[in-house]
Design an enzyme around this catalytic site. Structure first.
Site, mmCIF file in Angstrom:
data_model
loop_
_atom_site.group_PDB
_atom_site.id
_atom_site.type_symbol
_atom_site.label_atom_id
_atom_site.label_comp_id
_atom_site.label_asym_id
_atom_site.label_seq_id
_atom_site.Cartn_x
_atom_site.Cartn_y
_atom_site.Cartn_z
ATOM 1 N N TYR A 1 10.441 -35.928 -16.108
ATOM 2 C CA TYR A 1 9.015 -35.602 -16.001
ATOM 3 C C TYR A 1 8.560 -35.628 -14.537
ATOM 4 O O TYR A 1 9.247 -36.183 -13.678
ATOM 5 C CB TYR A 1 8.154 -36.576 -16.831
ATOM 6 N N SER B 1 11.722 -43.889 -10.930
ATOM 7 C CA SER B 1 10.686 -42.916 -10.582
ATOM 8 C C SER B 1 10.782 -42.682 -9.080
ATOM 9 O O SER B 1 10.742 -43.637 -8.300
ATOM 10 C CB SER B 1 9.308 -43.455 -10.962
ATOM 11 N N CYS C 1 6.767 -39.647 -8.891
ATOM 12 C CA CYS C 1 5.345 -39.986 -8.860
ATOM 13 C C CYS C 1 4.732 -39.808 -7.474
ATOM 14 O O CYS C 1 3.586 -40.139 -7.256
ATOM 15 C CB CYS C 1 5.132 -41.403 -9.359
ATOM 16 N N LYS D 1 0.838 -1.200 0.000
ATOM 17 C CA LYS D 1 0.000 0.000 0.000
ATOM 18 C C LYS D 1 0.875 1.253 0.000
ATOM 19 O O LYS D 1 0.680 2.150 -0.824
ATOM 20 C CB LYS D 1 -0.921 -0.012 1.218
ATOM 21 N N ARG E 1 -3.049 3.695 8.298
ATOM 22 C CA ARG E 1 -3.408 2.509 7.519
ATOM 23 C C ARG E 1 -2.333 1.434 7.562
ATOM 24 O O ARG E 1 -1.154 1.719 7.480
ATOM 25 C CB ARG E 1 -3.643 2.924 6.053
ATOM 26 N N ARG F 1 -3.608 -1.764 -6.151
ATOM 27 C CA ARG F 1 -2.791 -2.977 -6.026
ATOM 28 C C ARG F 1 -3.198 -3.921 -7.144
ATOM 29 O O ARG F 1 -4.283 -3.781 -7.714
ATOM 30 C CB ARG F 1 -3.021 -3.644 -4.669
ATOM 31 N N MET G 1 -5.828 -6.638 8.596
ATOM 32 C CA MET G 1 -5.240 -5.770 9.624
ATOM 33 C C MET G 1 -6.093 -4.508 9.767
ATOM 34 O O MET G 1 -7.131 -4.395 9.155
ATOM 35 C CB MET G 1 -3.803 -5.447 9.251
ATOM 36 N N HIS H 1 -14.011 -6.841 1.356
ATOM 37 C CA HIS H 1 -12.831 -7.650 1.648
ATOM 38 C C HIS H 1 -13.159 -9.136 1.640
ATOM 39 O O HIS H 1 -12.404 -9.954 1.122
ATOM 40 C CB HIS H 1 -12.271 -7.291 3.019
ATOM 41 N N ARG I 1 -1.316 -47.705 -10.265
ATOM 42 C CA ARG I 1 -1.228 -48.580 -9.086
ATOM 43 C C ARG I 1 -2.081 -49.811 -9.309
ATOM 44 O O ARG I 1 -3.309 -49.725 -9.252
ATOM 45 C CB ARG I 1 -1.691 -47.831 -7.842
ATOM 46 N N GLY J 1 -8.296 -6.563 4.443
ATOM 47 C CA GLY J 1 -9.160 -6.514 5.622
ATOM 48 C C GLY J 1 -8.626 -7.261 6.830
ATOM 49 O O GLY J 1 -9.296 -7.325 7.858
HETATM 50 P P1 ADP Z 1 -7.608 -2.026 4.025
HETATM 51 O O1 ADP Z 1 -6.225 -2.479 3.821
HETATM 52 O O2 ADP Z 1 -8.335 -2.774 5.067
HETATM 53 O O3 ADP Z 1 -8.330 -1.862 2.736
HETATM 54 P P2 ADP Z 1 -7.275 0.802 4.010
HETATM 55 O O4 ADP Z 1 -6.095 1.378 4.648
HETATM 56 O O5 ADP Z 1 -7.262 0.687 2.550
HETATM 57 O O6 ADP Z 1 -7.546 -0.595 4.672
HETATM 58 O O7 ADP Z 1 -8.520 1.627 4.495
HETATM 59 C C1 ADP Z 1 -9.843 1.222 4.320
HETATM 60 C C2 ADP Z 1 -10.670 2.299 3.682
HETATM 61 O O8 ADP Z 1 -10.586 3.495 4.397
HETATM 62 C C3 ADP Z 1 -10.199 2.669 2.303
HETATM 63 O O9 ADP Z 1 -10.795 1.870 1.348
HETATM 64 C C4 ADP Z 1 -10.642 4.080 2.144
HETATM 65 O O10 ADP Z 1 -11.920 4.155 1.590
HETATM 66 C C5 ADP Z 1 -10.670 4.598 3.538
HETATM 67 N N1 ADP Z 1 -9.526 5.509 3.673
HETATM 68 C C6 ADP Z 1 -8.247 5.175 3.920
HETATM 69 N N2 ADP Z 1 -7.461 6.248 3.920
HETATM 70 C C7 ADP Z 1 -8.260 7.302 3.671
HETATM 71 C C8 ADP Z 1 -8.043 8.697 3.507
HETATM 72 N N3 ADP Z 1 -6.830 9.231 3.584
HETATM 73 N N4 ADP Z 1 -9.111 9.459 3.231
HETATM 74 C C9 ADP Z 1 -10.335 8.907 3.121
HETATM 75 N N5 ADP Z 1 -10.604 7.617 3.258
HETATM 76 C C10 ADP Z 1 -9.588 6.802 3.525
HETATM 77 MG MG MG Z 2 -7.772 -0.839 1.239
#
Ligand code: ADP
Ligand code: MG
Ligand code: MG
Length: 890
Positions: free
Chosen positions: A863, A776, A843, A23, A93, A341, A104, A459, A565, A102
């Site tokens: 193989y 084998s 095998c 990220k 984040r 990503r 963490m 997520h 077999r 989702g």
């Molecule tokens: P995850 O890895 O669980 O997706 P994120 O860090 O992407 O967590 O955060 C989840 C959501 O929070 C993002 O999809 C986004 O919509 C919102 N978010 C994160 N950072 C910001 C920000 N700077 N401004 C507004 N919304 C944010």
């Molecule tokens: Mg996210």
């Protein structure tokens, strides 16, 4: 810490995933290429690791680097952190090198406190201010305190919110006005006070410290650990923390948040797929608590901004040369991008996207091959509802994860994990009101997942698609009652334990079970694996014991049978009495005629078996292993016999045949049958059986050849540890082979070879090669005997071994390269020193496992052989091995 701990987005780029997480690295990259990313900075994964090394203490000096970075962001935006007149608010984040959707934690709207809120409501929309504050109190409390205090998780706050909505007589969050949200904030703060004994923190800097630490801790929460174990991501790499200025999607109806894939993640179609919520923060979309609307609806109402969004998707795909999963927010008509990503996708989508992108000139064939994780191909073969099946649809939701699934409805993840895959092995469908990453364990144990809320981009839906779990999400027709453990659709009630089916491809819920069949292979699937075949040098064979399996394997691209077999053929009902007669008479010289008669009968059966297999193979080679297991496996179970005889006795009856059987079973009893009278040892003690089998193989081949076909039998003698074993058995079998050729009047291109599965066999492979045309590697037995682990009993200690990192992984899953692999290398080198063109294969179960396949490529096997369903995986893994890349570095 000596190293730099904090990087501004402007200071980094996408190559820094190890240090900044996926990220953080991508936020930096998007900043670099000029996309509208709110400013911020990332704290490195090294700081997270130092935090854990220090006994969970934030390393000294972190704030010395954070504060200037914060000032930089303040200056960029002309706002100040903690200043009631013009406050900068932050998001904090999580983000590791590999995406863990989702799993963490993330905290939004950080920097709000009572004083700032009080001031803000006088200058801006009060509803927006209280909405932001209530979200912040919930998120920070959840992530920072829920591992120390009970009843302070998101769930508890959602409950308070639900109560308030009921009091106010409204259903949706958006129906609660500013006054209502203000009350909610008060309730939330009282709840924090009551549960933790302290007030919700008011100092923004305290809040920031708590949030950063909470993100570090979330690296080791339960669901993150389960996810890493499943995805084979190392526990040691840690998470980075990105701190970013907030933008607001919850500031009115010209605001909103969404998630999109630049192509369809289920089918791979080259059409942007997205979902959007008006007047909401993005957390609502990804957490699955509300069901968003398809992006197309939003597009129609907001053409200008949609164009900007579409262009951004284009730019990102061209830049990353891969399908992207993006998160974005619109604040008063301005577009911001918050994440990108490489998007998780189904196997079918992965293959289609790779093929399309080659055709579009975006990537090369080799890049396409390296990009698709071999295991994902499993999903292309996932069952679908059999064509032409008539069924009634009970309810319809979103097709969040394709494929068909049947099982009993289960209403919580815990129970699903106990009953389902990896537990009692029942087929279960996990049914939930909303999708939550906390349910991961239960999802992995289930055949399918059904939820009432949540969209395609939540997520949980991402995770389900990534793991190939058929999923119907956002099925608003159903109402789920977790307490009563049932769901209702109109008048129909489905209770826990009732059987239901899902058609994840169309989003359908069905009562009862439905017939399923293999998915139809797509054109792209064929094209893609065709490219794999062009670059791989390893051959791919299949383990198959019947003509049916053989045909299936060939359909999936197998180039022959690597392990047939023969004893599996003995288990068929009509043959069992004959097999047992053959065994019971084997040791008794006086019953030699009976023994021979039984063998003659079996010969007829086996000749047909082999004829069928050679016909199915149509001229491809087949390695056929002679009888391998100890004979008692074909006899009745000793305990059952004793019980049956005792029952008869008690009623004054007797059964001489049963008693004879019991005597025989007793006399064959072995303390350690896996190391007892089996494999070639059996062939030396009772040569009649393998002579019969050799005859059956060659007579079957002769029948096919005389009918104008081709047959290439490779007769394999198992469990050889000393060359004399092989020499003795082979001499006997050669006689039989020559006799068949003479009787049939044709010459059959047969070969004799052996399995290398006893360590001594590997160590003396040069001697053994004198007597063998091929080797084998039987890596199941070789692993058992090299480690001295009984595979059937290893569950009890291998799990703790892996958990305590005594072993990196289960050696029965992926070859132990340093030990077992060394024996293989020795055998390869010694064998070829005697016969340079000795044919070498594998095998064991490992022959279908990508890492092991890469190893087999490296040591120069000809193989690999695996189960028919893994043949496509093996083709791709072999191609990646030849390209020297692809197998993931997790
Ligand atoms: P995850 O890895 O669980 O997706 P994120 O860090 O992407 O967590 O955060 C989840 C959501 O929070 C993002 O999809 C986004 O919509 C919102 N978010 C994160 N950072 C910001 C920000 N700077 N401004 C507004 N919304 C944010
Ligand atoms: Mg996210
Ligand atoms: Mg074996």
């Amino acid at each position: 810490m000596a190293n730099k701990m904090v990087y501004l987005f402007e200071e980094a780029d996408r190559t820094m995933r190890d240090l900044l997480g996926g990220k953080g690295a991508n936020l930096a990259e998007m900043t670099k290429i000029g996309l509208p990313v709110p400013p911020g900075f990332t704290i490195t994964t090294e700081v997270c690791n130092a935090y854990y090394d220090n006994g969970k203490q934030i390393p000294d000096g972190l704030s010395d680097e954070v504060l200037p970075a914060l000032t930089h962001v303040e200056n960029k935006l002309g706002k100040k952190f903690g200043d009631p007149d013009n406050p900068l608010l932050l998001s904090v984040r999580s983000g590791a090198k590999f995406s863990m959707p989702g799993m963490m934690d993330t905290v939004l709207n950080l920097g709000l406190n009572d004083a700032i809120v009080e001031k803000l409501v006088t200058v801006t929309d009060p509803r927006f201010v209280y909405d932001s504050y209530r979200r912040f109190i919930m998120m920070l409390s959840d992530v920072a305190y829920s591992d120390k205090f009970a009843h302070i998780s998101k769930h508890d706050f959602e409950h308070i919110f639900a109560e308030l909505k009921a009091e106010l007589g409204v259903k949706e969050d958006l129906e609660v006005d500013a006054a209502g949200l203000k009350t909610l904030c008060e309730k939330y703060k009282s709840h924090v006070m009551a549960q933790t004994g302290s007030a919700f923190p008011q100092d923004p800097y305290d809040q920031l410290r708590a949030a950063v630490e909470a993100v570090f801790r979330s690296w080791n929460n339960e669901r993150a650990k389960v996810y890493r174990a499943k995805e084979k991501i190392s526990d040691d790499i840690g998470t980075a923390v990105s701190v970013q200025a907030m933008v607001f999607g919850n500031r009115g109806n010209d605001c909103g948040s969404g998630v999109a894939f630049t192509r369809n993640a289920s089918t791979g179609e080259n059409v942007i797929f997205g979902e959007y919520l008006t007047n909401a923060q993005g957390e609502d979309v990804v957490a699955g608590v509300r069901t968003p609307t398809p992006i197309s609806e939003w597009a129609a109402a907001n053409p200008t901004i949609y164009k900007q969004f579409e262009d951004t998707c284009q730019i990102l795909e061209q830049h990353y040369k891969d399908m992207q999963d993006i998160e974005f927010t619109i604040e008063h008509g301005t577009f911001y991008i918050l994440q990108c990503r490489s998007g998780k996708r189904t196997g079918t989508a992965a293959v289609k996207i790779a093929v399309d992108q080659v055709n579009e000139g975006l990537i090369t064939k080799n890049e396409a091959l390296a990009r698709v994780e071999p295991e994902l191909l499993n999903q292309c073969l996932l069952p679908v509802i059999a064509q032409g099946t008539k069924y009634t649809v009970l309810a319809k939701g979103l097709p969040a994860g394709p494929g068909a699934a049947t099982g009993i409805a289960i209403f919580d993840a815990e129970t699903a994990a106990i009953l389902g895959k990896g537990g009692e092995g029942k087929k279960v469908i996990l049914v939930r009101a909303d999708t939550s990453p906390d349910d991961l364990k239960g999802m992995l144990a289930a055949q399918g997942v059904l939820t009432a809320k949540g969209g395609m981009t939540s997520h949980a839906a991402l995770v389900a698609r990534g793991f190939g779990i058929p999923t119907v999400a956002g099925c608003s027709d159903i109402s789920v009652d977790g307490h009563k453990r049932q769901f209702t659709v109109g008048g129909t009630v489905i209770s826990e334990g009732d059987e239901i089916s899902l058609n994840g491809t169309l989003g359908e819920v069905i009562v009862g079970s439905v017939p399923v069949e293999d998915a139809i292979l797509t054109v792209e699937f064929g094209t893609f694996l065709g490219w794999a075949d062009e670059v791989r040098t390893l051959g791919i064979r299949a383990n198959a014991d019947t003509p049916k399996d053989t045909l299936l394997a060939i359909k999936f691209g197998a180039e022959g049978i690597g392990l047939c077999r023969t004893e599996h053929m003995f288990f068929e009902e009509e043959r069992r009495p004959v097999v047992q007669r053959m065994i019971l008479t084997a040791e008794n010289k006086e019953r030699a005629a009976e023994h021979q008669a039984a063998l003659d009968e079996l010969l007829v059966f086996q000749r047909e078996d082999f004829k069928g297999i050679f016909e199915a193979l149509g001229g491809l080679p087949a390695t056929i292993r002679l009888i391998d297991p100890p004979l008692h496996e074909f006899l009745p179970n000793i305990e059952e016999l004793i019980e049956e005889i005792a029952t008869l006795k008690a009623t004054g009856k007797s059964d001489p045949a049963k008693e004879e059987m019991l005597r025989a079973v007793r006399s064959m009893h072995e303390i350690n049958p896996m190391m007892g009278l089996r494999g070639c040892r059996l062939s030396i003690v009772f040569p009649g059986i393998v002579v019969m089998q050799t005859r059956a193989i060659l007579e079957g081949a002769a029948l096919v050849m005389k009918a104008g076909g081709k047959a290439y039998p490779e007769i394999m003698i198992p469990l050889v540890g000393h060359v004399n074993e092989l020499r003795t058995v082979r001499a006997e079998l050669e006689k039989a082979a020559k006799a068949v050729e003479a009787e049939q009047g044709i010459s059959i291109p047969y070969q004799f070879g052996t399995m290398i599965e006893v360590p001594r066999g590997a160590l003396t492979a040069d001697e053994i090669a004198e007597e063998a045309e091929f080797f084998s590697f039987g890596t199941n037995d070789l692993t058992q005997m090299t480690f001295g682990f009984s595979r059937d009993d290893s569950d009890k200690f291998l799990k703790p071994y892996v958990a305590q990192k005594i072993l990196a992984g289960d050696p029965f899953e992926s070859i132990d390269e340093t030990g077992v692999g060394l024996l293989m290398e020795i055998a390869v080198q010694k064998g070829r020193s005697v016969k340079p063109d000795l044919k070498l294969g594998i095998c064991g179960e490992h022959g279908g496992e990508p890492r092991s396949i890469a190893f087999c490529h490296k040591i120069g096997l000809n193989y690999v052989s695996c189960s028919p369903y893994r043949v496509p995986i093996a083709r791709l893994a072999a191609a990646q091995a030849a390209l020297g890349k692809g197998v993931s570095d997790k």
